[in-house]
Write a protein that holds these residues in place. Structure first.
Motif, mmCIF file in Angstrom:
data_model
loop_
_atom_site.group_PDB
_atom_site.id
_atom_site.type_symbol
_atom_site.label_atom_id
_atom_site.label_comp_id
_atom_site.label_asym_id
_atom_site.label_seq_id
_atom_site.Cartn_x
_atom_site.Cartn_y
_atom_site.Cartn_z
ATOM 1 N N THR A 268 -13.390 3.036 -10.909
ATOM 2 C CA THR A 268 -12.982 2.617 -10.367
ATOM 3 C C THR A 268 -12.636 3.603 -9.421
ATOM 4 O O THR A 268 -12.017 5.209 -9.840
ATOM 5 N N LEU B 295 -12.131 -7.738 -9.914
ATOM 6 C CA LEU B 295 -10.646 -6.126 -9.410
ATOM 7 C C LEU B 295 -10.570 -5.617 -10.334
ATOM 8 O O LEU B 295 -11.114 -5.179 -11.793
ATOM 9 N N ASP B 296 -10.859 -4.330 -10.058
ATOM 10 C CA ASP B 296 -10.626 -3.054 -10.473
ATOM 11 C C ASP B 296 -9.390 -2.302 -10.222
ATOM 12 O O ASP B 296 -8.407 -1.977 -9.256
ATOM 13 N N GLU B 297 -8.638 -1.982 -11.739
ATOM 14 C CA GLU B 297 -7.414 -1.821 -11.103
ATOM 15 C C GLU B 297 -7.032 0.095 -11.406
ATOM 16 O O GLU B 297 -7.843 0.440 -11.391
ATOM 17 N N TYR C 161 -4.454 -3.704 -8.264
ATOM 18 C CA TYR C 161 -5.907 -4.245 -8.190
ATOM 19 C C TYR C 161 -5.893 -3.905 -6.431
ATOM 20 O O TYR C 161 -5.474 -3.983 -6.003
#
Length: 431
Positions: A126, A295-297, A199
């Protein structure tokens, strides 16, 4: 001749001039801290400002002498609709969501939280490039109970409060490229808390291995090539060594990667695959192509417990709508409501009296400024009388009474002329 400087209106976002009289329903917010807070809470405030961008004051600076009342007074003039105030109590950090300018006010206790830097350090892939914060995020409300007779009355108000923090979503006008971030607000019924997550939406090629995806997207293979968009194949004898080699193997002598072994490196599965309805940001993300969405937090994370909901704003509180620990009977609630109504009535009377006093003082000052009244002009009859008094008519006959008056006046004038001179008073003094 000098060239005329061209001004850039940087205060108008998007290069559009503000239209006077146009209703803007976009919520704007202040995220502040007040009181003595530590460095972690101060960093949490800065992280939450990035979540609320672009409709927040991201460079707002607080001072030690600033009070919460100062922000409540200044915010409506700047068209700010929400105020998120952080402070530290004896139990734990707390956060208040204040809806300006009439309330309500929601008070939360922050049970647990993680900063942006902590979440990014735990993640391997991320990374944020910063362009995602030019558009507002999408809000997703999850695990909230549906409206029903058994649903607690404060749950719908809680949902509405989080939903109103961000601009409303319009499917007919939104563009696909503006959907870059997601804010997840989920309710935990077992613990009675609200989890907040942030996200970034990532779109990758679907159905290809990781090495093929690196070629398509131009991702660097080493840290030294991170500044370049060209893949470094200097250590490879053939491009097949890079594309078909098994993961973790440096020497292609043992064979190449098969279709079965490469299944694990395929980006995404069928459930995450979508056909793009429009062009999206990134290389080769064109309309109609099939892509895997992930979805990347990026943080921050917060676990919030709702403590109290009060009508009004701090300093002008009304009835307590909900309290986590204090429960009141109907009689106590009615007595509290009557007390607040009396206070509100007294406040309204004082405000009206103050407005009347201000109007009266302004009227007096206006009269003093204009000065004394100017005398009015004489009427025509008065002017005629004045003209008759000042003029002499030779044809006019004089009666005996008038002659006696003239003779008396002449005698008085002659007596004044014959009057003896007054002697000077002799002053006694030493010579």
């Amino acid at each position: 001749m000098a060239r005329r400087r061209r001004k850039n209106r940087t205060h108008l976002k998007g290069g559009e001039e503000a239209t006077p009289g146009k209703a803007d329903n976009t919520p704007k917010s202040f995220v502040i801290k007040h009181g003595q807070v530590g460095s972690s809470v101060a960093q949490l405030v800065r992280d939450l400002r990035k979540v609320m961008e672009p409709n927040t004051a991201s460079r707002l600076r607080e001072r030690q002498r600033n009070k919460l009342k100062d922000y409540l007074t200044m915010a409506p003039a700047l068209q700010v609709t929400h105020l998120l105030a952080f402070t530290v109590t004896d139990v734990a950090p707390s956060m208040r969501i204040i809806r300006l300018s009439n309330g309500p006010t929601l008070s939360f206790r922050i049970e647990r939280y993680s900063l942006m830097k902590d979440v990014l350090n735990m993640s391997k892939r991320t990374r944020s490039i910063g362009m995602e914060y030019l558009t507002p995020p999408l809000v997703v409300l999850a695990s909230f109970p549906p409206p029903s007779p058994t649903t607690p009355p404060h749950i719908p108000l809680l949902m509405k409060s989080f939903q109103s923090l961000f601009p409303p979503l319009s499917p007919h006008t939104i563009t696909l490229s503006s959907a870059r971030r997601v804010v997840l607000v989920s309710y935990n019924p077992d613990r009675g808390t609200v989890d907040l997550r942030h996200y970034i939406i990532t779109v990758k090629a679907f159905g290809v291995s990781r090495r093929i995806r690196r070629i398509l997207e131009g991702q660097p293979t080493t840290a030294s090539a991170a500044t370049s968009s060209v893949i470094d194949l200097g250590n490879e004898k053939d491009v097949a060594d890079f594309v078909l080699r098994r993961r973790g193997e440096m020497d292609p002598g043992d064979g190449y990667e098969s279709a079965v072994s490469s299944a694990g490196s395929v980006a995404g599965d069928e459930e995450n695959a979508v056909d793009l309805a429009d062009d999206y940001v990134g290389r080769n993300n064109r309309k109609g192509q099939r892509r895997a969405v992930r979805l990347d937090e990026v943080g921050p994370r917060m676990e919030l417990r709702l403590i109290k909901i009060v009508e009004g704003v701090p300093g002008k509180e009304g009835n307590v709508i909900y309290h986590e620990f204090v429960k009141k009977t109907k009689k106590e609630a009615a007595a509290q409501k009557a007390e607040h109504d009396a206070k509100e009535k007294l406040r309204k009377e004082r405000r009206e009296e103050q407005e009347r006093n201000v109007a009266r003082k302004m009227a007096l000052s206006e009269v003093k400024r204009q000065g004394p009244a100017v005398p009015s002009e004489k009427t025509e009859s008065e002017d005629e009388i004045g003209e008759d008094d000042g003029e002499w008519d030779e044809d006019e006959e004089i009666s005996e009474g008038e002659e006696s008056e003239e003779n008396s006046e002449d005698s008085e004038g002659s007596s004044d002329d014959i009057q003896r001179p007054v002697k000077k008073a002799r002053l006694k003094g030493k010579r």
